[in-house]
Design a protein around this motif. Structure first.
Motif, PDB file in Angstrom:
ATOM      1  N   PRO A 214      51.207  47.195  33.558  1.00 35.18           N
ATOM      2  CA  PRO A 214      51.445  46.046  32.694  1.00 35.18           C
ATOM      3  C   PRO A 214      50.166  45.651  31.969  1.00 35.18           C
ATOM      4  CG  PRO A 214      51.212  45.335  34.966  1.00 35.18           C
ATOM      5  CD  PRO A 214      51.196  46.839  34.983  1.00 35.18           C
ATOM      6  N   ARG A 215      50.326  44.821  30.976  1.00 39.00           N
ATOM      7  CA  ARG A 215      49.147  44.258  30.350  1.00 39.00           C
ATOM      8  C   ARG A 215      48.338  43.532  31.402  1.00 39.00           C
ATOM      9  NH1 ARG A 215      49.719  43.510  24.808  1.00 39.00           N
ATOM     10  NH2 ARG A 215      48.451  41.641  24.829  1.00 39.00           N
ATOM     11  N   THR A 262      42.206  35.735  37.373  1.00 36.19           N
ATOM     12  CA  THR A 262      42.853  37.019  37.070  1.00 36.19           C
ATOM     13  C   THR A 262      42.812  37.983  38.245  1.00 36.19           C
ATOM     14  OG1 THR A 262      40.883  38.188  36.238  1.00 36.19           O
ATOM     15  CG2 THR A 262      42.073  36.776  34.681  1.00 36.19           C
ATOM     16  N   GLY A 263      42.021  37.663  39.276  1.00 32.74           N
ATOM     17  CA  GLY A 263      41.934  38.542  40.438  1.00 32.74           C
ATOM     18  C   GLY A 263      41.033  39.736  40.234  1.00 32.74           C
ATOM     19  N   THR A 264      40.262  39.756  39.160  1.00 33.36           N
ATOM     20  CA  THR A 264      39.381  40.881  38.899  1.00 33.36           C
ATOM     21  C   THR A 264      38.149  40.394  38.137  1.00 33.36           C
ATOM     22  OG1 THR A 264      39.310  43.142  38.024  1.00 33.36           O
ATOM     23  CG2 THR A 264      40.477  41.503  36.692  1.00 33.36           C
ATOM     24  N   THR A 265      37.230  41.294  37.832  1.00 38.68           N
ATOM     25  CA  THR A 265      36.027  40.935  37.098  1.00 38.68           C
ATOM     26  C   THR A 265      36.259  41.087  35.600  1.00 38.68           C
ATOM     27  OG1 THR A 265      35.101  43.169  37.046  1.00 38.68           O
ATOM     28  CG2 THR A 265      34.653  41.843  39.023  1.00 38.68           C
ATOM     29  N   PRO A 266      35.392  40.478  34.772  1.00 37.29           N
ATOM     30  CA  PRO A 266      35.569  40.637  33.319  1.00 37.29           C
ATOM     31  C   PRO A 266      35.533  42.098  32.869  1.00 37.29           C
ATOM     32  CG  PRO A 266      34.033  38.856  33.790  1.00 37.29           C
ATOM     33  CD  PRO A 266      34.308  39.526  35.099  1.00 37.29           C
ATOM     34  N   ARG A 272      40.788  47.875  32.070  1.00 36.48           N
ATOM     35  CA  ARG A 272      42.249  47.999  32.160  1.00 36.48           C
ATOM     36  C   ARG A 272      42.897  47.775  30.805  1.00 36.48           C
ATOM     37  NH1 ARG A 272      44.353  44.137  36.730  1.00 36.48           N
ATOM     38  NH2 ARG A 272      46.319  44.769  35.764  1.00 36.48           N
ATOM     39  N   ALA A 273      42.398  46.791  30.041  1.00 38.22           N
ATOM     40  CA  ALA A 273      42.955  46.520  28.715  1.00 38.22           C
ATOM     41  C   ALA A 273      42.726  47.704  27.786  1.00 38.22           C
ATOM     42  CB  ALA A 273      42.324  45.254  28.146  1.00 38.22           C
ATOM     43  N   ARG A 274      41.561  48.348  27.890  1.00 39.06           N
ATOM     44  CA  ARG A 274      41.279  49.502  27.043  1.00 39.06           C
ATOM     45  C   ARG A 274      42.148  50.697  27.405  1.00 39.06           C
ATOM     46  NH1 ARG A 274      34.695  48.488  26.749  1.00 39.06           N
ATOM     47  NH2 ARG A 274      34.753  47.467  24.689  1.00 39.06           N
ATOM     48  N   ALA A 306      37.379  60.558  31.042  1.00 38.40           N
ATOM     49  CA  ALA A 306      36.935  60.291  32.415  1.00 38.40           C
ATOM     50  C   ALA A 306      37.634  59.066  32.992  1.00 38.40           C
ATOM     51  CB  ALA A 306      35.419  60.103  32.446  1.00 38.40           C
ATOM     52  N   HIS A 307      37.631  57.961  32.250  1.00 33.49           N
ATOM     53  CA  HIS A 307      38.259  56.728  32.752  1.00 33.49           C
ATOM     54  C   HIS A 307      39.783  56.879  32.824  1.00 33.49           C
ATOM     55  CE1 HIS A 307      34.732  54.196  32.983  1.00 33.49           C
ATOM     56  NE2 HIS A 307      34.371  54.535  31.769  1.00 33.49           N
ATOM     57  N   PHE A 308      40.366  57.510  31.805  1.00 38.70           N
ATOM     58  CA  PHE A 308      41.820  57.656  31.749  1.00 38.70           C
ATOM     59  C   PHE A 308      42.315  58.499  32.920  1.00 38.70           C
ATOM     60  CE2 PHE A 308      45.945  58.956  30.206  1.00 38.70           C
ATOM     61  CZ  PHE A 308      46.384  57.879  29.455  1.00 38.70           C
ATOM     62  N   THR A 309      41.645  59.616  33.162  1.00 39.31           N
ATOM     63  CA  THR A 309      42.060  60.509  34.256  1.00 39.31           C
ATOM     64  C   THR A 309      41.901  59.830  35.604  1.00 39.31           C
ATOM     65  OG1 THR A 309      41.446  62.449  32.939  1.00 39.31           O
ATOM     66  CG2 THR A 309      41.670  62.755  35.325  1.00 39.31           C
TER      67      THR A 309
END
Length: 329
Positions: A214-215, A262-266, A272-274, A306-309
């Motif tokens: 989800p977003r 939000t339960g996470t860091t900036p 995650r948004a990217r 790298a991040h996507f995988t």
């Protein structure tokens, strides 16, 4: 001959139930065509559908029908492999008779394998305690909550501990059974079986690529403006200090507010948004990966890959091949 018992509990999911017979039956056909059947030309597998009381009704959600199984729980006593499909009542405790039959099968060395939410039935035996397991990604959190001694991985297609195997949602049962054919009969016959079932012998990536990401969490009032600003500026090389300045907070206060709301860091939220933006672009455009990396703020295609995988379990190229929708011609 390898005896496979498929446990049909009331409310069994028809697709889950049919997978073992389809795959192992196809393996018998492939073995016959290749001249690699068992001794004296016997099939490699015998598949037994077993049900307590012999009669079950399949899951109403997927089209209910009444079925009379040819075998009861007693057939598990001679099975080399027991497959546990999902069923509608998977959140309810299994009966003592079912738990006892599964535990006895395991005690004498049978291989137990669950399909999708069949992992809940297998978990109820206690046999998965202290082990890594998987199930359909939608229910992975619930499995972990109900069975805290099991480490649940929602990102993989199956997890094999030798005598205990769990698989992910729905079609991952096909991956599981092809894996068992490969173990039992070798890679060549497993490949022949896969071709006959029109399946790859091993799919790229894991279950993570199919999880609906989800977003990022909905905008709490205190952070709404800065989160909307972040979404508009994902393409920019943002630093933590930039986000703090936009929010009018110190870096320390920003981190604290993000954690609380939000339960996470900036920076984790931004990543995650990217990734979510990259998924949208891969699904809806024909832009090259380099352009998508730029629009999603990764800076380079290597960083995107790298991040996507790491987060989806598959590459951007493979993700696009699976999820790219066809527009109007």
């Amino acid at each position: 001959m390898i005896v496979v018992a498929v446990l049909a509990l009331d409310g069994v999911v028809p697709f889950d139930l049919s997978i073992p017979g389809q795959v192992f039956g196809t393996a018998n056909q492939a073995a016959g065509a290749n001249g690699t059947q068992g001794s004296q030309g016997s099939p490699c597998y015998e598949v037994l559908v077993c049900a307590p009381g012999r009669s079950v009704t399949t899951s109403a959600e997927y089209g209910a029908f009444r079925m009379r199984a040819p075998h009861g729980l007693g057939a598990l006593e001679r099975a080399d492999t027991v497959v546990i499909p999902g069923h509608a009542g998977f959140l309810d405790p299994p009966s003592r008779a079912v738990l006892g039959a599964l535990r006895r099968a395991a005690a004498r060395g049978a291989r137990l394998a669950s399909v999708c939410v069949g992992a809940f039935t297998l978990a109820a035996t206690g046999l998965l305690d202290g082990r890594l397991a998987t199930t359909h990604w939608q229910y992975a959190g619930e499995l972990a909550r109900r069975h805290p001694r099991i480490e649940v991985d929602p990102a993989v297609l199956f997890i094999d501990h030798g005598s205990l195997i769990t698989s992910a949602g729905v079609a991952a049962g096909l991956d599981l059974c092809l894996h068992l054919v490969r173990q039992d009969l070798g890679a060549d016959l497993a490949a022949a079986t896969a071709r006959r079932t029109v399946m790859p012998l091993q799919r790229d990536g894991g279950q993570a690529q199919f999880i609906e990401h989800p977003r990022p969490p909905a905008h709490p009032a205190a952070l709404q403006a800065v989160l909307e600003w972040l979404e508009r500026n994902l393409h920019r090389p943002l630093r933590l200090a930039d986000i703090a300045d936009q929010a009018g907070l110190s870096v320390r206060s920003l981190n604290r507010h993000f954690r609380a709301q939000t339960g996470t860091t900036p920076l984790q939220w931004l990543l995650r948004a990217r990734i979510h933006r990259a998924q949208q672009l891969l699904e809806s455009t024909e832009l090259p990966v380099e352009r998508i990396a730029d629009r999603a703020g990764f800076g380079s295609s290597a960083a995107l890959r790298a991040h996507f995988t790491r987060h989806t379990g598959t590459s951007p190229h493979s993700y696009r091949a699976v999820f790219r929708g066809r527009g109007p011609s």
